[in-house]
Design a protein around this motif. Structure first.
Motif, PDB file in Angstrom:
ATOM      1  N   ASN A  90     -29.376 -26.710 -14.779  1.00  0.00           N
ATOM      2  CA  ASN A  90     -28.198 -26.262 -15.510  1.00  0.00           C
ATOM      3  C   ASN A  90     -28.504 -26.230 -17.008  1.00  0.00           C
ATOM      4  O   ASN A  90     -29.268 -27.053 -17.507  1.00  0.00           O
ATOM      5  CB  ASN A  90     -27.018 -27.214 -15.273  1.00  0.00           C
ATOM      6  N   PHE A  91     -27.894 -25.280 -17.722  1.00  0.00           N
ATOM      7  CA  PHE A  91     -28.103 -25.207 -19.166  1.00  0.00           C
ATOM      8  C   PHE A  91     -26.812 -24.803 -19.868  1.00  0.00           C
ATOM      9  O   PHE A  91     -25.858 -24.335 -19.247  1.00  0.00           O
ATOM     10  CB  PHE A  91     -29.223 -24.215 -19.521  1.00  0.00           C
ATOM     11  N   THR A  92     -26.793 -24.997 -21.173  1.00  0.00           N
ATOM     12  CA  THR A  92     -25.707 -24.550 -22.045  1.00  0.00           C
ATOM     13  C   THR A  92     -26.346 -23.707 -23.139  1.00  0.00           C
ATOM     14  O   THR A  92     -27.306 -24.137 -23.765  1.00  0.00           O
ATOM     15  CB  THR A  92     -24.967 -25.749 -22.673  1.00  0.00           C
ATOM     16  N   GLN A  93     -25.817 -22.513 -23.356  1.00  0.00           N
ATOM     17  CA  GLN A  93     -26.332 -21.669 -24.429  1.00  0.00           C
ATOM     18  C   GLN A  93     -25.445 -21.885 -25.647  1.00  0.00           C
ATOM     19  O   GLN A  93     -24.219 -21.794 -25.560  1.00  0.00           O
ATOM     20  CB  GLN A  93     -26.314 -20.192 -24.021  1.00  0.00           C
ATOM     21  N   ILE A  94     -26.086 -22.195 -26.791  1.00  0.00           N
ATOM     22  CA  ILE A  94     -25.341 -22.445 -28.015  1.00  0.00           C
ATOM     23  C   ILE A  94     -25.815 -21.495 -29.108  1.00  0.00           C
ATOM     24  O   ILE A  94     -26.930 -20.979 -29.055  1.00  0.00           O
ATOM     25  CB  ILE A  94     -25.485 -23.903 -28.485  1.00  0.00           C
ATOM     26  N   GLU A  95     -24.934 -21.284 -30.096  1.00  0.00           N
ATOM     27  CA  GLU A  95     -25.265 -20.490 -31.266  1.00  0.00           C
ATOM     28  C   GLU A  95     -25.045 -21.367 -32.493  1.00  0.00           C
ATOM     29  O   GLU A  95     -23.985 -21.981 -32.644  1.00  0.00           O
ATOM     30  CB  GLU A  95     -24.377 -19.248 -31.354  1.00  0.00           C
ATOM     31  N   ILE A  96     -26.045 -21.441 -33.361  1.00  0.00           N
ATOM     32  CA  ILE A  96     -25.961 -22.279 -34.558  1.00  0.00           C
ATOM     33  C   ILE A  96     -25.091 -21.559 -35.594  1.00  0.00           C
ATOM     34  O   ILE A  96     -25.406 -20.433 -36.006  1.00  0.00           O
ATOM     35  CB  ILE A  96     -27.362 -22.562 -35.120  1.00  0.00           C
ATOM     36  N   LEU A  97     -24.009 -22.202 -36.010  1.00  0.00           N
ATOM     37  CA  LEU A  97     -23.093 -21.611 -36.975  1.00  0.00           C
ATOM     38  C   LEU A  97     -23.416 -21.997 -38.408  1.00  0.00           C
ATOM     39  O   LEU A  97     -23.387 -21.156 -39.307  1.00  0.00           O
ATOM     40  CB  LEU A  97     -21.646 -22.002 -36.642  1.00  0.00           C
ATOM     41  N   SER A  98     -23.713 -23.290 -38.632  1.00  0.00           N
ATOM     42  CA  SER A  98     -23.973 -23.713 -40.008  1.00  0.00           C
ATOM     43  C   SER A  98     -24.863 -24.938 -40.048  1.00  0.00           C
ATOM     44  O   SER A  98     -24.886 -25.747 -39.113  1.00  0.00           O
ATOM     45  CB  SER A  98     -22.661 -24.017 -40.733  1.00  0.00           C
ATOM     46  N   ILE A  99     -25.609 -25.036 -41.145  1.00  0.00           N
ATOM     47  CA  ILE A  99     -26.429 -26.217 -41.435  1.00  0.00           C
ATOM     48  C   ILE A  99     -25.998 -26.690 -42.818  1.00  0.00           C
ATOM     49  O   ILE A  99     -26.130 -25.946 -43.800  1.00  0.00           O
ATOM     50  CB  ILE A  99     -27.930 -25.870 -41.436  1.00  0.00           C
ATOM     51  N   ALA A 100     -25.439 -27.899 -42.902  1.00  0.00           N
ATOM     52  CA  ALA A 100     -24.938 -28.388 -44.191  1.00  0.00           C
ATOM     53  C   ALA A 100     -25.346 -29.827 -44.413  1.00  0.00           C
ATOM     54  O   ALA A 100     -25.434 -30.601 -43.509  1.00  0.00           O
ATOM     55  CB  ALA A 100     -23.414 -28.273 -44.249  1.00  0.00           C
TER      56      ALA A 100
END
Length: 100
Positions: A90-100
């Motif tokens: 099983n996996f989860t696909q994520i999208e990186i929105l911000s690096i702060a």
């Protein structure tokens, strides 16, 4: 600018806007999650340890799914032993929105 994050026992080098598949995370679709930061690099500046722990990497859960089937075949020669098995992670696909 990039960051090194840790999730699911693995480390990933990520940038803003990147999509990646990680070990399954119990989160709803389109929800935002915060990930553990190990290192942040901005040009020549590196932040490690406590400085990086203060930073935030926010990601959005895009999808949940199952990976390709991995086939396992075990055999003992001359013993008439064969075992076939399969596994889909099983996996989860994520999208990186911000690096702060």
């Amino acid at each position: 600018m990039y960051a090194v994050i840790k999730t699911g026992g693995k480390q990933y080098k990520v940038t803003v806007g990147e999509k990646l598949k990680v070990e399954q995370i119990p989160a709803e679709l389109d929800s935002q999650i915060e990930l553990e930061v190990l290192m942040i690099a901005d040009g020549d500046k590196l932040k490690l340890g406590e400085e990086a722990a203060k930073a935030k990497v926010v990601a959005k859960v895009v999808a949940h799914g199952r990976g390709e089937k991995v086939r396992i075949f075990k055999m003992r020669r001359r013993k008439h032993y064969q075992k076939r098995q399969g596994h889909r992670q099983n996996f989860t696909q994520i999208e990186i929105l911000s690096i702060a």
